[in-house]
Design an enzyme around this catalytic site. Structure first.
Site, PDB file in Angstrom:
ATOM      1  N   GLU A 298       0.808  -1.218   0.000  1.00  0.00           N
ATOM      2  CA  GLU A 298       0.000   0.000   0.000  1.00  0.00           C
ATOM      3  C   GLU A 298       0.846   1.276   0.000  1.00  0.00           C
ATOM      4  O   GLU A 298       0.803   2.066   0.952  1.00  0.00           O
ATOM      5  CB  GLU A 298      -0.957  -0.005   1.194  1.00  0.00           C
ATOM      6  CG  GLU A 298      -1.947  -1.170   1.162  1.00  0.00           C
ATOM      7  CD  GLU A 298      -2.926  -1.153   2.325  1.00  0.00           C
ATOM      8  OE1 GLU A 298      -2.796  -0.281   3.202  1.00  0.00           O
ATOM      9  OE2 GLU A 298      -3.827  -2.006   2.352  1.00  0.00           O
TER      10      GLU A 298
ATOM     11  N   GLU B 172      -5.184  -8.584   0.191  1.00  0.00           N
ATOM     12  CA  GLU B 172      -5.908  -8.360   1.448  1.00  0.00           C
ATOM     13  C   GLU B 172      -7.387  -8.135   1.141  1.00  0.00           C
ATOM     14  O   GLU B 172      -7.732  -7.479   0.157  1.00  0.00           O
ATOM     15  CB  GLU B 172      -5.396  -7.135   2.220  1.00  0.00           C
ATOM     16  CG  GLU B 172      -4.037  -7.284   2.857  1.00  0.00           C
ATOM     17  CD  GLU B 172      -3.616  -6.019   3.611  1.00  0.00           C
ATOM     18  OE1 GLU B 172      -4.506  -5.237   4.027  1.00  0.00           O
ATOM     19  OE2 GLU B 172      -2.401  -5.810   3.765  1.00  0.00           O
TER      20      GLU B 172
END
Length: 560
Positions: free
Chosen positions: A183, A398
């Site tokens: 991220e 995720e």
């Protein structure tokens, strides 16, 4: 009593067997959120150690990851839990300061840290679980942050390359799946534009309590250096002959956006800009060698540029696209912004909205203010990646559902192991992936739930729970499987097609229910209500519901 009102879609009735051969099902984690043991094994300090201790008020419960869920000492039992629920992959991250306590390779390697990760990897493989290793999940050594500002400086590129090279050398003979960055959007924006996450930098006009930072500038510099560091690491990776059939990529975390007013062309176009600023920012350079045109036009000379050589290294540097997906939102175009106070948000010229022009939410709200259970958003992102970037392999690195502390959600308010909302969330998103593969032709190759265990959730501390296993923080970090864990265990059984008789199904359902009942009978939640007189009713309803849920049924909701 719970009302069972839904069966699996027919196309998913075979569970794991409904997906392509070799499709990975796993759970995801990160070092700082899981390991604890921050002062063991010669580990150095990370930026998150420094941030959580220096600014405890920025963590909702003033906590830290000093102990976390103690994976450092309990990894063997937790890997057994993965095996028990039929997971075949585990995404973990290496703590940079655990293997390089002072950040730089020439300042010394911690062999204790190397041994820990070797032991974890070996234990995973012994249990037939494939490791997916993330090299950077936000815990940069504090020494490098102090020395030259971490990812604000180009010096980080060489140090990251050396660190990644060490990981490839020591672990690459057994690890073929790698992720360089987790991220990068969050690390850049939350760390350097809003200041909410470590290292907590932003302008005073964003947060008056900010110690230092320059919003609208630093986030772009940090992301630029992260991309260049990624490219250097990939170059090293592809020269490692001992890594067999290796794949490497980046885990992005896009939201899906719908227009606040579908009839307003500006809002429709705002959705495209929002995707460029969130996903395209870091994905576009690895596919095309440059930032999206919308970003270059809007940000101007505050956005760094790539040299021809850098672009060449970036193009094709990801073997797969990692997607961390949690929620979707509406987007409203902003007509005017203050050019003297730039931020990443104002640069894209949109506002995020929880409701549309008619006052409707995009989907049912989840466990936090900005979380909505919208599997269609994931499917749309997958189709977007296919259309925009030529249908690359994709891993859902995720996907998970968070609930706030001990929030009550139904009749089962006394026991959070009955996580019907999470179960519904996971089933819905697995179904969306199945549709994307079989109906849309998207090359999705794996799905990782966030997360196996409740853990330290950054700014939310321990106040938000995402785990398939409940962690009792008041009783020695004991682990209890939630309904979602047992549902996944059943869904992922390898013998689905050989176990179709009615008697065997009923036997499995009864065993399934008893497992859940046993897992929570001695938990603090049951003990806490013994004096209320409600315990028999709660446990009775729990048993009836859990014993009824098998591969062909799942909770849509619980109603009185």
């Amino acid at each position: 009593m719970a009302h069972l009102q839904r069966t699996f879609p027919t196309e998913m009735s075979k569970g794991r067997a409904s997906f392509p051969k070799g499709f990975l099902f796993g759970t995801a984690s990160s070092s700082y959120q899981y390991e604890g043991a921050v002062n063991e094994g010669a580990r150095g300090q990370s930026v998150w150690d420094h941030f959580s201790n220096r600014f405890p008020h920025r963590i909702s419960d003033s906590s830290d990851g000093n102990v976390a869920v103690d994976f450092y000492h309990r990894y063997k039992e937790d890997i057994k839990r993965m095996k028990d629920i039929n997971m075949d992959s585990f995404r973990l991250s290496i703590a940079w300061p655990r293997v390089l306590p002072y950040g730089k390779r020439d300042r010394g390697v911690s062999e204790e840290g190397i041994k820990f990760y070797n032991d974890v990897i070996d234990e995973l493989l012994a249990n037939e679980i494939t490791p997916l290793v993330t090299i950077f999940h936000w815990d940069i050594p504090q020494d490098l942050e102090d020395e030259y500002g971490g990812f604000l400086s180009e010096q980080i590129i060489d140090d990251f390359r050396d660190y990644a090279s060490l990981c490839f050398e020591r672990f690459g003979d057994r690890v073929s799946l790698w992720c360089t960055m987790n991220e990068p959007w969050v690390y850049s924006v939350a760390g350097y534009d809003t200041g909410r996450k470590a290292p907590g930098r932003c302008s005073k006009y964003v947060n008056g309590a900010s110690v230092a930072g320059m919003s609208g500038y630093e986030a772009y510099i940090v992301s630029h250096n992260m991309l260049l560091a990624h490219a250097e690491a990939v170059e090293v990776f592809r020269k490692c002959d001992h890594i067999k059939n290796g794949q490497i990529g980046i885990a992005h975390n896009p939201l899906w956006y719908e227009p606040y007013d579908p009839s307003d062309p500006d809002d429709v176009e705002g959705c495209n800009r929002a995707m460029d600023f969130m996903l395209g920012w870091h994905q576009h350079p690895t596919a095309c060698g440059d930032y999206p045109e919308t970003m270059k036009k809007s940000v101007g000379d505050r956005l760094p540029s790539f040299t021809p050589e850098q672009s060449k290294k970036l193009i094709g540097s990801c073997d797969y696209v990692g997607i961390n997906y949690y929620s979707s939102l509406f987007v409203k175009s902003i007509k005017h912004v203050d050019p003297t106070q730039p931020t990443w948000r104002t640069d894209q010229g949109v506002d995020w909205m929880k409701t549309n022009i008619d006052g409707k939410q995009i989907a049912k709200q989840g466990g936090s203010e900005w979380s909505f259970t919208y599997p269609t958003g994931l499917r749309n992102i997958l189709k977007y990646v296919k259309k925009t970037y030529g249908n690359p392999p994709i891993l859902i690195t995720e996907n998970g559902y968070g609930e706030v502390a001990e929030q009550s959600q139904s009749l089962y308010m006394y026991n959070p192991s009955i996580d019907t909302e999470r179960l519904e969330y996971i089933e819905g998103h697995i179904h969306a992936i199945h549709q994307a593969i079989h109906e849309d032709g998207v090359r999705v190759e794996g799905y990782y739930v966030w997360s196996l265990l409740d853990n330290f959730e950054w700014n939310s501390g321990y106040g938000v729970r995402y785990g398939l296993y409940y962690i009792d923080y008041k009783d020695g970090l004991r682990r209890y499987p939630k309904m979602s864990a047992l549902w996944l265990k059943e869904f992922l059984r390898f013998d689905q097609e050989d176990d179709s008789s009615t008697s065997k199904k009923e036997e499995k359902k009864e065993s399934y229910g008893k497992q859940l009942l046993h897992s929570v009978q001695d938990s603090q939640f049951v003990h806490s209500i013994k004096d209320s007189g409600a315990l028999p009713a709660v446990l009775g309803s729990l048993f009836v519901v859990s014993a009824t849920v098998g591969t062909s049924l799942f909770f849509k909701g619980a109603n009185n």
